[in-house]
Design an enzyme around this catalytic site. Structure first.
Site, PDB file in Angstrom:
ATOM      1  N   CYS A   1       0.847  -1.201   0.000  1.00  0.00           N
ATOM      2  CA  CYS A   1       0.000   0.000   0.000  1.00  0.00           C
ATOM      3  C   CYS A   1       0.882   1.252   0.000  1.00  0.00           C
ATOM      4  CB  CYS A   1      -0.947   0.010   1.198  1.00  0.00           C
ATOM      5  SG  CYS A   1      -2.397  -1.061   1.010  1.00  0.00           S
TER       6      CYS A   1
ATOM      7  N   ASP B   1      10.432  -6.578  -8.955  1.00  0.00           N
ATOM      8  CA  ASP B   1      10.737  -7.162  -7.649  1.00  0.00           C
ATOM      9  C   ASP B   1      12.121  -6.688  -7.202  1.00  0.00           C
ATOM     10  OD1 ASP B   1       9.567  -9.908  -6.029  1.00  0.00           O
ATOM     11  OD2 ASP B   1      11.636  -9.276  -5.632  1.00  0.00           O
TER      12      ASP B   1
ATOM     13  N   HIS C   1      -6.587  -3.056  -1.155  1.00  0.00           N
ATOM     14  CA  HIS C   1      -5.847  -3.935  -0.247  1.00  0.00           C
ATOM     15  C   HIS C   1      -6.623  -5.224  -0.014  1.00  0.00           C
ATOM     16  CE1 HIS C   1      -3.063  -5.147   2.932  1.00  0.00           C
ATOM     17  NE2 HIS C   1      -4.150  -5.652   3.506  1.00  0.00           N
TER      18      HIS C   1
ATOM     19  N   ASN D   1       1.602 -16.679  -4.275  1.00  0.00           N
ATOM     20  CA  ASN D   1       1.866 -17.405  -3.039  1.00  0.00           C
ATOM     21  C   ASN D   1       0.810 -17.019  -2.008  1.00  0.00           C
ATOM     22  OD1 ASN D   1       4.283 -18.678  -3.926  1.00  0.00           O
ATOM     23  ND2 ASN D   1       5.399 -16.761  -3.610  1.00  0.00           N
TER      24      ASN D   1
ATOM     25  N   GLY E   1       5.034 -19.713   1.249  1.00  0.00           N
ATOM     26  CA  GLY E   1       6.114 -18.749   1.442  1.00  0.00           C
ATOM     27  C   GLY E   1       5.705 -17.309   1.233  1.00  0.00           C
TER      28      GLY E   1
ATOM     29  N   HIS F   1      -0.289  -8.380   0.976  1.00  0.00           N
ATOM     30  CA  HIS F   1      -1.112  -7.626   0.030  1.00  0.00           C
ATOM     31  C   HIS F   1      -1.008  -8.442  -1.249  1.00  0.00           C
ATOM     32  CE1 HIS F   1      -2.427  -3.519  -1.777  1.00  0.00           C
ATOM     33  NE2 HIS F   1      -2.417  -4.407  -2.773  1.00  0.00           N
TER      34      HIS F   1
ATOM     35  N   HIS G   1      -0.391 -10.270  -4.506  1.00  0.00           N
ATOM     36  CA  HIS G   1       0.462  -9.885  -5.628  1.00  0.00           C
ATOM     37  C   HIS G   1       0.676 -11.098  -6.516  1.00  0.00           C
ATOM     38  CE1 HIS G   1       2.902 -10.987  -2.124  1.00  0.00           C
ATOM     39  NE2 HIS G   1       3.724 -11.569  -2.978  1.00  0.00           N
TER      40      HIS G   1
ATOM     41  N   HIS H   1       3.226 -12.737  -9.255  1.00  0.00           N
ATOM     42  CA  HIS H   1       4.587 -12.689  -9.801  1.00  0.00           C
ATOM     43  C   HIS H   1       4.551 -13.056 -11.285  1.00  0.00           C
ATOM     44  CE1 HIS H   1       6.734 -13.013  -5.770  1.00  0.00           C
ATOM     45  NE2 HIS H   1       5.577 -13.541  -5.433  1.00  0.00           N
TER      46      HIS H   1
HETATM   47  P1  5GP Z   1       5.883 -13.351  -1.693  1.00  0.00           P
HETATM   48  O1  5GP Z   1       6.941 -14.264  -1.126  1.00  0.00           O
HETATM   49  O2  5GP Z   1       5.083 -12.673  -0.602  1.00  0.00           O
HETATM   50  O3  5GP Z   1       5.002 -14.026  -2.723  1.00  0.00           O
HETATM   51  O4  5GP Z   1       6.661 -12.272  -2.524  1.00  0.00           O
HETATM   52  C1  5GP Z   1       7.004 -11.021  -2.025  1.00  0.00           C
HETATM   53  C2  5GP Z   1       7.966 -10.413  -3.021  1.00  0.00           C
HETATM   54  O5  5GP Z   1       8.071  -9.026  -2.753  1.00  0.00           O
HETATM   55  C3  5GP Z   1       9.373 -11.001  -2.938  1.00  0.00           C
HETATM   56  O6  5GP Z   1       9.739 -11.553  -4.202  1.00  0.00           O
HETATM   57  C4  5GP Z   1      10.249  -9.811  -2.546  1.00  0.00           C
HETATM   58  O7  5GP Z   1      11.511  -9.822  -3.182  1.00  0.00           O
HETATM   59  C5  5GP Z   1       9.403  -8.618  -2.965  1.00  0.00           C
HETATM   60  N1  5GP Z   1       9.600  -7.417  -2.165  1.00  0.00           N
HETATM   61  C6  5GP Z   1       9.643  -7.371  -0.813  1.00  0.00           C
HETATM   62  N2  5GP Z   1       9.829  -6.092  -0.395  1.00  0.00           N
HETATM   63  C7  5GP Z   1       9.877  -5.331  -1.533  1.00  0.00           C
HETATM   64  C8  5GP Z   1      10.047  -3.930  -1.748  1.00  0.00           C
HETATM   65  O8  5GP Z   1      10.175  -3.120  -0.828  1.00  0.00           O
HETATM   66  N3  5GP Z   1      10.073  -3.502  -3.034  1.00  0.00           N
HETATM   67  C9  5GP Z   1       9.918  -4.377  -4.087  1.00  0.00           C
HETATM   68  N4  5GP Z   1       9.962  -3.848  -5.314  1.00  0.00           N
HETATM   69  N5  5GP Z   1       9.752  -5.698  -3.912  1.00  0.00           N
HETATM   70  C10 5GP Z   1       9.735  -6.174  -2.650  1.00  0.00           C
HETATM   71 ZN    ZN Z   2      -1.884  -3.266   1.179  1.00  0.00          ZN
END
Ligand code: 5GP
Ligand code: ZN
Length: 115
Positions: free
Chosen positions: A8, A31, A47, A88, A94, A99, A101, A103
């Site tokens: 957010c 990322d 959100h 995920n 993992g 929030h 997302h 990939h």
């Molecule tokens: P998850 O594991 O929750 O599916 O993926 C979270 C992703 O967010 C990870 O691949 C991580 O590298 C990315 N990420 C975490 N913090 C930040 C950030 O502050 N900026 C950006 N651009 N990516 C982030």
């Molecule tokens: Zn959020």
């Protein structure tokens, strides 16, 4: 907007990100710790913590995100060779940021089944 939500804060430009697409409903950004040469994250501006919290009223929003992923895969030059789209959800998958997302991963070969 959910307070203390990292994504957010990226939507609100409180935290910088390398944004590659934005409209009134979603943003896409690089990322920070890429797992492949192309690694983009697509998030709704609404959100939603994760896929468990998605409802029928979010169906077109989630669908629009997938259409935009297809567009960005083309622009990133990975559409023909292939790419992977990942959501995920919770600890076994993992999930680190709560929030929702999506990939977009591309630019190298991926294993199946995933680790
Ligand atoms: P998850 O594991 O929750 O599916 O993926 C979270 C992703 O967010 C990870 O691949 C991580 O590298 C990315 N990420 C975490 N913090 C930040 C950030 O502050 N900026 C950006 N651009 N990516 C982030
Ligand atoms: Zn959020």
């Amino acid at each position: 907007m959910s307070e203390d939500c990292l994504f957010c804060k990226i939507i609100d430009k409180e935290i910088p990100a390398d944004i590659v697409y934005e409209d009134d409903q979603m943003i896409a950004f690089k990322d920070i710790n890429p797992k492949s040469p192309v690694h983009l994250l697509f998030i709704p501006k609404k959100h939603i913590a994760n896929l468990n919290d998605v409802s029928d009223e979010d169906a077109s929003l989630i669908g629009r995100i997938l259409v935009k992923i297809k567009d960005l895969a083309g622009e990133s030059d990975v559409a023909e060779k292939g790419y992977r789209v990942v959501i995920n959800c919770n600890q076994d998958a993992g999930q680190e940021v709560f929030h929702i997302h999506v990939h977009l991963l591309g630019g190298r070969k991926f294993e199946w089944p995933p680790g």
